[in-house]
Structures are given as C-alpha cells and as structure tokens.
Design an enzyme around this catalytic site. Structure first.
Site, short mmCIF file in Angstrom:
data_model
loop_
_atom_site.label_atom_id
_atom_site.label_comp_id
_atom_site.label_asym_id
_atom_site.label_seq_id
_atom_site.Cartn_x
_atom_site.Cartn_y
_atom_site.Cartn_z
N GLU A 47 1.76 -18.26 14.64
CA GLU A 47 1.23 -19.58 15.02
C GLU A 47 2.31 -20.66 15.03
O GLU A 47 2.14 -21.73 14.48
CB GLU A 47 0.08 -19.96 14.07
CG GLU A 47 -1.08 -18.97 14.15
CD GLU A 47 -2.30 -19.39 13.33
OE1 GLU A 47 -2.14 -20.10 12.32
OE2 GLU A 47 -3.41 -18.98 13.72
N ASP A 88 -9.40 -13.01 11.69
CA ASP A 88 -9.10 -14.21 10.91
C ASP A 88 -10.30 -14.72 10.10
O ASP A 88 -10.94 -15.69 10.49
CB ASP A 88 -8.63 -15.32 11.85
CG ASP A 88 -8.09 -16.52 11.09
OD1 ASP A 88 -7.96 -16.42 9.87
OD2 ASP A 88 -7.82 -17.55 11.74
N GLU A 92 -13.57 -21.85 5.61
CA GLU A 92 -13.16 -22.35 6.93
C GLU A 92 -14.15 -21.97 8.02
O GLU A 92 -14.53 -22.79 8.85
CB GLU A 92 -11.77 -21.80 7.28
CG GLU A 92 -11.35 -22.14 8.69
CD GLU A 92 -9.95 -21.62 9.05
OE1 GLU A 92 -9.29 -21.03 8.18
OE2 GLU A 92 -9.54 -21.83 10.21
#
Ligand code: GCW
Length: 687
Positions: free
Chosen positions: A266, A339, A367
């Site tokens: 990323e 993820d 998240e």
C-alpha cells in the site's frame, strides 16, 4: 426536591445501579478480603502481584498466599502453577499472570485446583496503529494514549503515566506481554531522539507489568533521517545505519522487543524498491537486532494492482522465501487472505510456511465490523479461524496448532492484535468492544478457549459483582445469571454472525463504501480507483450470477490450500456455504442446500441479520435493571445506530443486487425502507 433526589439515589444504590464510565474495564475490585502475601524476592513486578492480591482477594479471609519463584519442568516460559497455597512460576512475570488468574477465578466463582497453565504463544502483542500526531488509523475510540500533537507533544505528564499504567495493568491481567507503540504506516520520526526518549519513558512504565516495547519502522528511514543515499538492504551504509540506530535504541531500552515492518505494501517503501526480496529486507534488520535478542515481525500483507487475484498474492510472494529468513524474523500474517473482512477463510500461508516462524495478526479494532458503533463480539470469529483445519499434516492441523509450535516447531511463537484502544473514557468507544480486547488476550494465552467461556468471564468481571458483594445484591444469584448473564452472553455470541448476515453473507466480502469501511457500497467503482479497491472486483455480480470464481477453472486460489481442503473448496457441492461466494461464481437460481435459490437465500440472510440486531435491542432493554444507567443508555443508543446501519446494509445490497438477479425479494421478508438511488447519492456525496 432534595428529599426526592435522595430517595432516587438511595433506591438506585439499593438496586445496585451506580454511575459508571467503563474506565475500569474488567478490573473493578477495589476492596478485597484481608490476605497475607509471602514472597522471598522483591521486584517491581512482584510488588504489583502483591498489590493485586491485597486489593482483589476473594478467598478465605486472613489466608496466606505464597508466591514462589522456582523452576519446574512442567512450567514453560511465562507459565505458572496454581497450588493450594499460592502461585509458583519460573519468572516474576509468571507469578504476576498466576496472580491474575487466581483472582479471576475467585471473582468469577470458579474453582482453584492445582494446575499448570502455560501460554499458547510466547509473544502476545498489541499493535497500535497510532500516528505520532495523535490520530489513530482505523481507531474509533478517540486519539492515541501514547502520542499527541502540538507544542507539548513530547512532554510526559502525570496523567500520561497514570493512563499508561492502567493500560499496562489491563494488558498484564490478560497476559499480553508486548506493545508496538506506533502505526505500521510508520513515520520515520519515531526513530529520532525526542520520540525515542518518550518511547523509553513508556517502556519504563510498561516494564514492571511484563510488557516489552516494540516499534514500527519505515524502511526508508536511512534516507529520510540519516542522509544515506539509498535504503537498499544490501548496501553497507544502510546496514551500518540500522546497526547504529539499533544500538542507540538498546542503550536507552535494554529490553527493547524489536521492529514491526510493513514494506512494499500500500505504497510503503521496502526492499523491492531496490530489486531485493522481503527476506533481504527482514534479514538485514534481524542482523542488527540479533546481538540484543530483538526480533523482526515482517508483515505478509502485500498485494499489488496486478491482474492476479488479490487473495493469492501474499502466498505467492512469501512461499518461495520459506527457509530464507533469519531465526529472529517472524512473518506476520493476517487471519484471512484479503483484509480483516467479517468472514474470510484462513490465509493459506498458515500451515504452509514450515521453515519460518509465522504469527497470526488479528484485528481487534472493528474496522470492517461496525467500528465502535456495532456490538460485535469477535471471539467467535477468532475461534473459527484458530480452529480451522489446514490439513498441513493430515486432519487436526488447525491454525492454532500450526502457529503455537505444536505442529510446526517454529523458533518463535507469537500472535498480534491491532488494538482498539484510545483516549475515550471507556478506552474502546463501545463498552462491548472492551470484550474484544479481553478476548484477544485470553486467546493469545490459551488458543483453545471457547468464545462462550471468554464471554462468560468477561460479563461477570465487567457487569457482575464480587462474591462478597453479591451476597447483598444477589448479583451472582440464579436470577442474575438467568436474566442478565445468559441473555447478554447469547447476544454476544450471536453478534458476529449477525454482522456477517446483514453485511456480507455466504462468502461475500469487501462491499464497503469507499475508505471509511463502515456502510455499504456494492456499487462503488469510479474509473480512477484501482479495481482491487472497489466492491465489484469482489462480488462480480452480473445478470448471470454473483461471486468470485477462485476454483481451478477460475483464479485457482483453492490450490493454495492443502488437500483435501483445496478440493473441498473447489467443489461447489462440498464448499461450506459460509464461503460459497468467496470461491464460486454462481447463478442467481443456483439451488442451495435449503432448497431455496441463491438469490432467496441471500435475501433471507440479509433480513435475518437485521432481525438479529432488533433482537439484541430487545435483549438489552430487558436487562436494564441489572446495569448502571450510564453504560445502559450508551449501549442502548449504539444498538439503535447499529440497527439503522444494518437496515441500510440490507436495503443497499438487496436493491443493488436485485438489478442483476431481476427476482423478487421473497414476500415474507420485510420490504426495504430506502430507495437505492438515495443510498447511492448519500454515499457518493461524501466524495
Ligand atoms: O485494513 C487495511 C487498512 C489500512 C491498514 C492496512 C494494513 C495500516 O484499511 O488502514 O493500514 O490494512 O494492515 O496495513
């Protein structure tokens, strides 16, 4: 007026209803029963153990508890032995953990038998994604407890120290023995003198509680800080720079734990920027740390915008490197191949890398699971992951057994959880999110614990009363158990499946609205955005069907799993339905085991999730008499928001997918209450 206030307060007190901000977590005992503590040695850690006993003892009044530090073959690492007369361990830290276990058993009314308890993992770490400016990446409970912005950012106040102590105590009580203090998207500044001084101060506070301090580093630090021309891990100047930096750290913090690294992921720099491998990068740092006993945790969370299925990339990158990492490198792998989604199969790297130490990375911060708004107890998800069979050496090779040293004798055994802790008075944003911090620690200590046992303990410690107090209030009585403990436990245990149902059932994943990872956005796919960052990449819905074909005829991700699992996932008839659309692209009228079509089944799952949240609301309202007002109303209001959001998820996903399925939503299901256009407009307005 005054009189009536008094009456209200008095009656609240007699009902056991007191104001409560949740700051005490699961450690609520203020006054224990008198006890004597005998210990032949003195240390900061043992002082804490003694203090905890004096404060929390619930056994026989006036008893003497002996703390004995003596090697015993049966006791390993941080383990301990509970005996009739006290606690025995190899180390001071073992004594501390034994004392917390003893008190936990007393406080939850469990028996204390003679028993040895050894941890599943030697290293049990929290990863804080805390930025040096005080914000927290994917943090939903306020700013960082370690870092803040502004002129006084490096000043250490009494308040800071008190908070760090309380944090350390909470961790110690559940066996966590390491903290990575900063975000894996690391600022190079963490390695500058001022910040290192603050790290040293934090390390000094955490140490007596048995917690080692670790840091995330930015791979390009030699360039950004040291004026070195390159960060190439094979360049002698780079090697020299890291060696010197590591020595500087150990001069300040002799028991420093080591580095956590996100590289070539990323947008973060890494060894591949110089044509080197992940092993080259990790080994260079490992060599710098080795003289001091430090370790490198090198993350396998890597993927690129290539045409290759994202779910396959970490395995492809890391498997060829198995056997080329130094002894003090641990490869840190997220539980699933994508993820931290509400449900993923386990990452095929578990049970595959046999010549390297591999550690699971779990995400405690929610998240992708409703953040600090939704009540979602994560232990069932982690239990499902840890008990997944990898078949690496036939049946029974669970992820737990492949990572705790039993099946694959790694040099290091470790597990990490991305923390959900911030400056909010209740630490985690949602009172029930505390249970996830608690559950992570308990599972890191014993990866065979069940979610039910963890929920049971946590509820008793967090909402119950001590055996000594319960005699007056009846809080551990059958009535309390039946009317509070059982329904709340049931709600917690059902909550993860509920979230899967209303967000992403049957193996769907990553349907989130952009960036914030909270609400639904199955439509979201602007031209300018990388395809693998958009939901259609994952659901692949069209008029023919839905799901990601990862079979042998598709991306072939199934072949990264050991047999017979690969074949089981590959065959639509044997693939567990919970992973169906993860591995298969199926037509809307595909017949499910229930006899319904895939479309109908999807509708029922979304609706069931919403109904479950409505049920949680009813449950919570029904336990009001047993909870203090502050926590009661806080949770009640969050459940209302959760319910609204679950309704949005259901409506958004069903109305969006219906454009492709062109089938009616079964008529016994409650109708959507939103218009698809409104939901899309609302979502897109945010950008
Ligand atoms: O889940 C994703 C998050 C990023 C995070 C990244 C990672 C720290 O959305 O915010 O960055 O994973 O784990 O590195």
């Amino acid at each position: 007026m005054k009189v009536s206030v008094c009456i209200v307060v008095l009656s609240l007190l007699t009902l056991g209803v007191w104001a409560e901000d949740g700051h005490q977590l699961w450690l609520r005992v203020k006054t224990g029963v008198p006890v004597n503590v005998s210990c032949s040695k003195k240390s900061g850690t043992l002082d804490i153990a003694r203090q905890e006993l004096l404060q929390g003892w619930q056994g026989e009044a006036g008893a003497t508890v002996k703390l004995t530090i003596r090697a015993d073959k049966a006791i390993a690492g941080d383990g301990f032995k509970l005996t009739a007369g006290g606690v025995q361990a190899n180390t001071d830290r073992g004594i501390l953990y034994g004392v917390y276990e003893l008190l936990r058993r007393q406080q939850t009314g469990r028996k204390v038998n003679e028993e040895v308890l050894n941890p599943s993992y030697a290293l049990r770490l929290l990863n804080h994604w805390d930025n040096l400016n005080g914000t927290i990446e994917r943090g939903y409970a306020g700013h960082s407890i370690f870092w803040r912005n502004g002129a006084d950012s490096l000043a250490v106040t009494e308040k800071d120290v008190a908070l760090w102590k309380a944090y350390a105590r909470a961790n110690a009580s559940i066996g966590i023995n390491g903290s990575v203090l900063n975000n894996v998207n690391a600022s190079p500044l963490i390695l500058t003198a001022g910040y290192l001084q603050r790290v040293k101060t934090i390390a000094d506070v955490l140490r007596p509680y048995g917690i080692k301090t670790y840091l995330s580093i930015k791979f390009s630090s030699p360039v950004l800080l040291g004026g070195v021309k390159t960060a190439d891990p094979l360049d002698p100047d780079v090697v020299k720079w890291w060696k010197a930096k590591t020595e500087e750290i150990y001069r300040m913090i002799p028991d420093f734990g080591g580095f956590l690294v996100k590289a070539n992921s990323e947008g973060q720099p890494g060894p591949q920027d110089y044509g080197r491998s992940h092993a080259d990068g990790a080994n260079m740092l490992a060599d710098a740390l080795r003289p001091f006993g430090g370790i490198v945790m090198w993350r396998a969370f890597v993927y690129s915008a290539s045409d290759e299925d994202r779910a396959k990339q970490a395995y492809q990158e890391f498997m060829p490197l198995d056997g080329s990492f130094r002894e003090n490198v641990i490869v840190q792998v997220k539980n699933g191949p994508i993820d931290f989604q509400p449900r993923e199969p386990f990452s095929p790297l578990f049970g595959a890398m046999k010549k390297s130490s591999v550690m699971p990375e779990l995400q405690i911060t929610q998240e992708y699971l409703g953040q600090s708004i939704h009540l979602v107890f994560l232990a069932p998800m982690w239990e499902e992951f840890l008990q997944s069979d990898t078949y690496q050496e036939g049946p029974g090779s669970t992820v737990a057994r492949c990572t705790d040293g039993e099946r694959i004798p790694g040099k290091h055994t470790a597990i990490a959880g991305v923390a959900n802790i911030g400056l909010d008075p209740n630490w985690c944003g949602h009172h029930f999110s505390q249970a996830n911090w608690y559950a992570f620690g308990r599972l890191a200590w014993n990866n065979q614990l069940t979610s039910a046992q963890i929920a049971d303990e946590w509820i008793q410690l967090t909402f119950g009363q001590l055996p000594s107090e319960a005699a007056q209030t009846g809080n551990l009585s059958p009535k309390w158990t039946e009317n509070f403990l059982q329904p709340v436990k049931q709600m917690m245990l059902a909550s993860r499946e509920a979230a899967v149902n209303y967000m992403m059932p049957l193996g769907l994943h990553h349907l989130f609205a952009a960036n914030e990872h909270y609400g639904p956005g199955p439509w979201w796919a602007p031209q300018r955005v990388r395809k693998d960052w958009t939901p259609p990449y994952y659901h692949k819905a069209d008029t023919l069907g839905i799901g990601f074909d990862r079979t042998r005829g598709g991306s072939d991700a199934v072949s990264q799993y050991h047999e017979p699992l690969g074949t089981q996932f590959n065959d639509v008839n044997s693939c567990p339905e919970i992973y169906l659309l993860w591995f298969h692209h199926l037509s809307w009228d595909y017949r499910m085991k229930s006899g319904r079509t895939l479309w109908e089944e999807l509708c029922y799952h979304y609706d069931a999730g919403l109904q479950q949240v409505r049920q949680f609301q009813k449950t919570w309202d029904s336990v009001q008499p047993y909870v203090d007002q502050e926590r009661f109303f806080h949770v009640q209001s969050r459940l209302r928001s959760q319910c609204l959001n679950a309704q949005e998820w259901k409506d958004a996903c069903l109305l969006y997918f219906q454009q492709f399925s062109r089938m009616p939503i079964p008529f016994d299901i409650e109708r959507p209450v939103h218009d698809l256009e409104d939901l899309i407009r609302k979502d897109l307005q945010r950008f």
